[in-house]
Motif scaffolding. Structure first.
Motif, PDB file in Angstrom:
ATOM      1  N   GLN A 124      91.473  67.018  33.924  1.00  0.00           N
ATOM      2  CA  GLN A 124      92.393  67.691  34.831  1.00  0.00           C
ATOM      3  C   GLN A 124      93.379  66.687  35.424  1.00  0.00           C
ATOM      4  N   GLU A 125      94.622  67.093  35.516  1.00  0.00           N
ATOM      5  CA  GLU A 125      95.685  66.198  35.970  1.00  0.00           C
ATOM      6  C   GLU A 125      95.493  65.739  37.408  1.00  0.00           C
ATOM      7  N   ASN A 126      94.798  66.537  38.207  1.00  0.00           N
ATOM      8  CA  ASN A 126      94.648  66.221  39.626  1.00  0.00           C
ATOM      9  C   ASN A 126      93.276  65.638  39.960  1.00  0.00           C
ATOM     10  N   VAL A 127      92.625  65.008  38.975  1.00  0.00           N
ATOM     11  CA  VAL A 127      91.305  64.411  39.199  1.00  0.00           C
ATOM     12  C   VAL A 127      91.351  62.922  38.882  1.00  0.00           C
ATOM     13  N   ILE A 128      90.820  62.117  39.791  1.00  0.00           N
ATOM     14  CA  ILE A 128      90.661  60.681  39.612  1.00  0.00           C
ATOM     15  C   ILE A 128      89.175  60.379  39.733  1.00  0.00           C
ATOM     16  N   ALA A 129      88.643  59.585  38.812  1.00  0.00           N
ATOM     17  CA  ALA A 129      87.219  59.233  38.866  1.00  0.00           C
ATOM     18  C   ALA A 129      87.051  57.727  38.816  1.00  0.00           C
ATOM     19  N   LEU A 130      86.164  57.233  39.656  1.00  0.00           N
ATOM     20  CA  LEU A 130      85.835  55.807  39.670  1.00  0.00           C
ATOM     21  C   LEU A 130      84.443  55.625  39.084  1.00  0.00           C
TER      22      LEU A 130
END
Length: 379
Positions: A218-224
């Motif tokens: 998804q374009e609006n998801v950032i994961a570390l």
């Protein structure tokens, strides 16, 4: 007043409240580390280390990534990580703390709002303090509270972008964030969802891709994805849309002005990701130990299972918590007490970490010892 009298008084106050921290060597059975899949000292990662030596990888990077510190191993890791975790791009940081601080100090802009879980990691707090966006804490794991905070901000005239910040698996409670519900909140409110997968990477999800695997594209998801826990190495991979990775390379001071991690580390992280993906039996074995520990602790001490490898045994009082931990350590169990401010006041605890470094029989022995210590040391 002596030069450091203020510091001495603060240390004395911590000691009086049983909150003074000291460094201790590792000793006894491992019920404290984040080496969940027992990769840190594994033959596979030792082999990867020797392979790097034989290939002539440099011991150090020699500079920041934007100077001469960039190495083909860093870039190969980022390409592999983006493909593995399902993101458009990835950026490798030397530590998870640095990555979190860089993200929150850099990506949310002036006029934006960061809505974060009240139990979010200290590194996120430090990043937010450096950033320009407004920030607000909401009740733990309450998706509706996130949406209410955003709507209240809009009603007060907020015009920027909301950013939702959570951990997928909380490091001191072992519980999971309601990621599906939070993704819906983000979608309804044109927000970006930032997910710290530190304690889920390698342990959960298909091929160990974490609890956010289904949201990764998804374009609006950032994961570390932290590399120093289940992956057995060090560093962190920020997986995000390419535009945000490029922005961090240009604007994130913790990335720009830090010496790059050793190419050896990047090489070993690549191998660790491969091992975790190719050996699902490690995750299955860990899950069996987690279920065993949850059952035993519930039967003997009434501790509610968390369904994860992190099981908190709440004691409450700081002094009693540390006394119980000390007795367990004297019996050969490496269990540490966790006190405020790491956890809320009145919730000092023994944080039991289940890893493949122990057996079911050793878990049983720990539960026996814990039951005895709790009974002997008065409240």
């Amino acid at each position: 007043m002596s030069l450091f009298e203020t510091h001495a008084r603060q240390l004395d106050a911590l000691a009086a409240d049983d909150r003074l921290r000291v460094l201790r060597p590792r000793h006894g059975l491992d019920f404290v580390s984040n080496d969940y899949l027992a990769l840190a000292n594994s033959p596979e990662l030792r082999a990867a280390l020797f392979d790097g030596i034989n290939r002539g990888l440099p011991a150090g990077s020699g500079g920041s990534r934007l100077l001469r510190g960039n190495h083909e191993e860093h870039e190969a890791l980022e390409i592999d990580a983006a493909r593995h975790y399902g993101s458009e791009a990835a950026l490798f940081f030397a530590t998870g703390f640095t990555a979190n601080a860089a993200v929150f100090a850099t990506l949310p802009q002036r006029g934006d709002l960061v809505v974060h879980d009240e139990l979010i990691h200290a590194s996120a707090h430090d990043g937010m303090k450096l950033g320009r966006a407004e920030r607000v804490a909401v009740a733990h794991n309450n998706a509706a509270a996130f949406e209410t905070a955003i709507r209240n901000w809009r009603a007060r005239g907020g015009l920027g972008r909301p950013w939702i910040a959570v951990e997928s698996l909380y490091s001191m409670d072992g519980d999971r964030a309601p990621l599906a519900a939070l993704a819906e909140v983000a979608e309804r409110n044109d927000a970006v969802l930032i997910i710290d997968e530190a304690h889920a990477t390698g342990v959960f999800g298909p091929e160990g891709r974490g609890l956010s695997a289904s949201l990764a594209q998804q374009e609006n998801v950032i994961a570390l994805h932290t590399c120093g826990k289940a992956l057995g190495c060090e560093g962190a991979l920020l997986c995000a849309p390419r535009i945000l990775v490029d922005f961090l390379v240009n604007r994130a001071r913790p990335f720009i002005f830090s010496t790059a991690s050793s190419p050896f580390v990047a090489h070993m992280v690549r191998r660790a990701i491969e091992i975790v993906a190719a050996q699902p039996e490690r995750r299955a074995a860990l899950d069996a130990l987690v279920q065993h520990a949850g059952t035993r602790l519930h039967e003997r001490l009434g501790v509610a299972p968390t369904g994860s490898q992190i099981i908190p045994v709440i004691i409450g009082d700081n002094g009693r918590t540390m006394a119980i931990a000390s007795e367990l350590q004297s019996q050969g169990f490496d269990v540490r007490g966790i006190r405020p401010p790491t956890v809320p006041e009145g919730t000092a605890r023994l944080r039991v970490s289940i890893t493949l470094n122990v057996t079911a029989a050793q878990i049983d022995a720990l539960v026996d010892a814990m039951e005895g210590a709790i009974a002997r040391i008065p409240a």
